[in-house]
Design an enzyme around this catalytic site. Structure first.
Site, PDB file in Angstrom:
ATOM      1  N   GLU A  33      23.540  -0.975 -38.444  1.00 14.54           N
ATOM      2  CA  GLU A  33      22.963   0.144 -39.187  1.00 14.54           C
ATOM      3  C   GLU A  33      21.625  -0.370 -39.712  1.00 14.54           C
ATOM      4  O   GLU A  33      21.256  -1.525 -39.440  1.00 14.54           O
ATOM      5  CB  GLU A  33      23.915   0.629 -40.288  1.00 14.54           C
ATOM      6  CG  GLU A  33      25.188   1.223 -39.682  1.00 14.54           C
ATOM      7  CD  GLU A  33      26.044   2.073 -40.620  1.00 14.54           C
ATOM      8  OE1 GLU A  33      25.530   2.572 -41.629  1.00 14.54           O
ATOM      9  OE2 GLU A  33      27.238   2.248 -40.322  1.00 14.54           O
ATOM     10  N   LYS A  44      16.722   2.585 -37.563  1.00 16.55           N
ATOM     11  CA  LYS A  44      17.434   1.638 -36.706  1.00 16.55           C
ATOM     12  C   LYS A  44      16.549   1.100 -35.587  1.00 16.55           C
ATOM     13  O   LYS A  44      17.043   0.458 -34.662  1.00 16.55           O
ATOM     14  CB  LYS A  44      18.680   2.315 -36.120  1.00 16.55           C
ATOM     15  CG  LYS A  44      19.675   2.753 -37.191  1.00 16.55           C
ATOM     16  CD  LYS A  44      20.798   3.585 -36.605  1.00 16.55           C
ATOM     17  CE  LYS A  44      21.664   4.167 -37.721  1.00 16.55           C
ATOM     18  NZ  LYS A  44      22.612   5.162 -37.207  1.00 16.55           N
ATOM     19  N   ASN A  67      27.650   5.312 -39.313  1.00 19.44           N
ATOM     20  CA  ASN A  67      28.975   5.859 -39.609  1.00 19.44           C
ATOM     21  C   ASN A  67      29.630   5.224 -40.840  1.00 19.44           C
ATOM     22  O   ASN A  67      30.350   5.889 -41.574  1.00 19.44           O
ATOM     23  CB  ASN A  67      29.884   5.673 -38.385  1.00 19.44           C
ATOM     24  CG  ASN A  67      30.963   6.726 -38.329  1.00 19.44           C
ATOM     25  OD1 ASN A  67      30.909   7.733 -39.033  1.00 19.44           O
ATOM     26  ND2 ASN A  67      31.961   6.495 -37.501  1.00 19.44           N
ATOM     27  N   ARG A 104      32.098  11.739 -33.655  1.00 21.37           N
ATOM     28  CA  ARG A 104      32.158  10.440 -34.341  1.00 21.37           C
ATOM     29  C   ARG A 104      33.273  10.488 -35.372  1.00 21.37           C
ATOM     30  O   ARG A 104      33.535  11.541 -35.960  1.00 21.37           O
ATOM     31  CB  ARG A 104      30.825  10.135 -35.052  1.00 21.37           C
ATOM     32  CG  ARG A 104      29.618  10.043 -34.139  1.00 21.37           C
ATOM     33  CD  ARG A 104      29.740   8.960 -33.091  1.00 21.37           C
ATOM     34  NE  ARG A 104      29.967   7.644 -33.653  1.00 21.37           N
ATOM     35  CZ  ARG A 104      29.009   6.853 -34.138  1.00 21.37           C
ATOM     36  NH1 ARG A 104      27.751   7.242 -34.112  1.00 21.37           N
ATOM     37  NH2 ARG A 104      29.310   5.671 -34.631  1.00 21.37           N
TER      38      ARG A 104
END
Length: 264
Positions: free
Chosen positions: A3, A51, A165, A253
């Site tokens: 992340e 990212k 996530n 997800r």
DNA sequence: TACTCATGAGCAA
DNA sequence: TGCTCCTGAGTAG
């Protein structure tokens, strides 16, 4: 663990070990053929946006996105670096340091226009705070203009960049907000709270190298099973109320949350 | 050894 | 929404 905080750590590492030096860049795996366009040039800059990692050279930039599998292996050596292990897409070599890149989603050479285009697609990054850019206002505005659930908005890199996530699940739990509340139904105060909490947690991530989200565990290096409030804890008791942590798919997800603490 | 899973995202339909 | 890219770690047998 890719992340945003990981990418910022990598950018720092490149600044420390490689900046100002002429790098030998190769592709042991053979799939990064554009390495020849920049090899032998001096590394002028190393920056993370969300990212994405951008390495700047006189003739252009290398953009790297780890995706879900990507990893870096850094090492220092005296005389010769070790042979690359596994599918090394790109190897960056200076006199005493080596960085091997494995399994990235993106590793490409781009020009200044491409660099600016990539940056323009990204929402504000909590790890790059510039008050003049009004990042917080941009984030709040994007959320409040839509009926998309906040759980989905936090994963949208054009809304806020660098969140993945794990941070999504943990930030929403810490805010006691249901992931299914739509952006236009989240108050400005709650959105600002999420933003500043993201700044806090991601800075800890950069410093410690792991994602820590429990205030009582910010010291030390807790085991994975103890590290989070809800992430990967489906079926286990919520650390706040004892109810089972829920799991369901949101935009394909896995989404973890407590239906009792995070009411709609 | 074979299979499953993962912190991501672009693309076609 | 589902498929695809792609790699390695972990687990079952």
């Amino acid at each position: 663990m890719p992340e945003g905080h990981t990418v910022h750590r990598t950018a720092n590492r490149f600044r420390k070990d490689f900046a100002g030096r002429e790098l030998n860049i190769s592709s042991p795996q053979g799939r990064f053929i554009d390495a020849v366009l920049v090899t032998g040039q001096q590394l002028e800059s190393s920056e993370a946006f969300g990212k994405h990692l951008f390495l700047g050279f006189p003739s252009g930039f290398i953009r790297i996105h780890l995706g879900i599998y990507g990893k870096w292996r850094f090492a220092e050596f005296k005389a010769e670096p070790k042979e690359p292990v596994g599918q090394v897409r790109a190897r960056f070599l200076s006199e005493h340091f080596v960085a091997d890149l494995v399994g990235p989603t993106a590793c490409e050479v781009i020009d200044l226009a491409g660099y600016q285009l990539q940056k323009s697609k990204l929402g504000p990054d909590p790890l790059r705070i510039d008050p003049a850019d009004q990042e917080l206002e941009r984030f709040i505005g994007r959320c409040q203009r839509t009926k998309t659930p906040i759980g989905q908005l936090l994963m949208d890199q054009s809304v806020i960049s660098g969140i993945g996530n794990v941070y999504r699940a943990e930030l929403l739990f810490r805010a006691r907000l249901s992931p299914f509340r739509t952006g236009n139904e989240v108050s400005e105060q709650d959105l600002a709270g999420i933003w500043f909490d993201a700044v806090k947690l991601m800075k800890i991530g950069v410093t410690k190298g792991i994602m820590l989200t429990r205030d009582d565990h910010l010291r030390g290096m807790p085991q994975l099973k103890d590290r989070y409030f809800v992430y990967k804890r489906e079926g286990l008791p919520c650390r706040n109320c004892g109810n089972e942590v829920s799991l369901q798919l949101m935009s394909s997800r896995k989404l973890y949350w407590c239906t009792s603490c995070q009411k709609l």
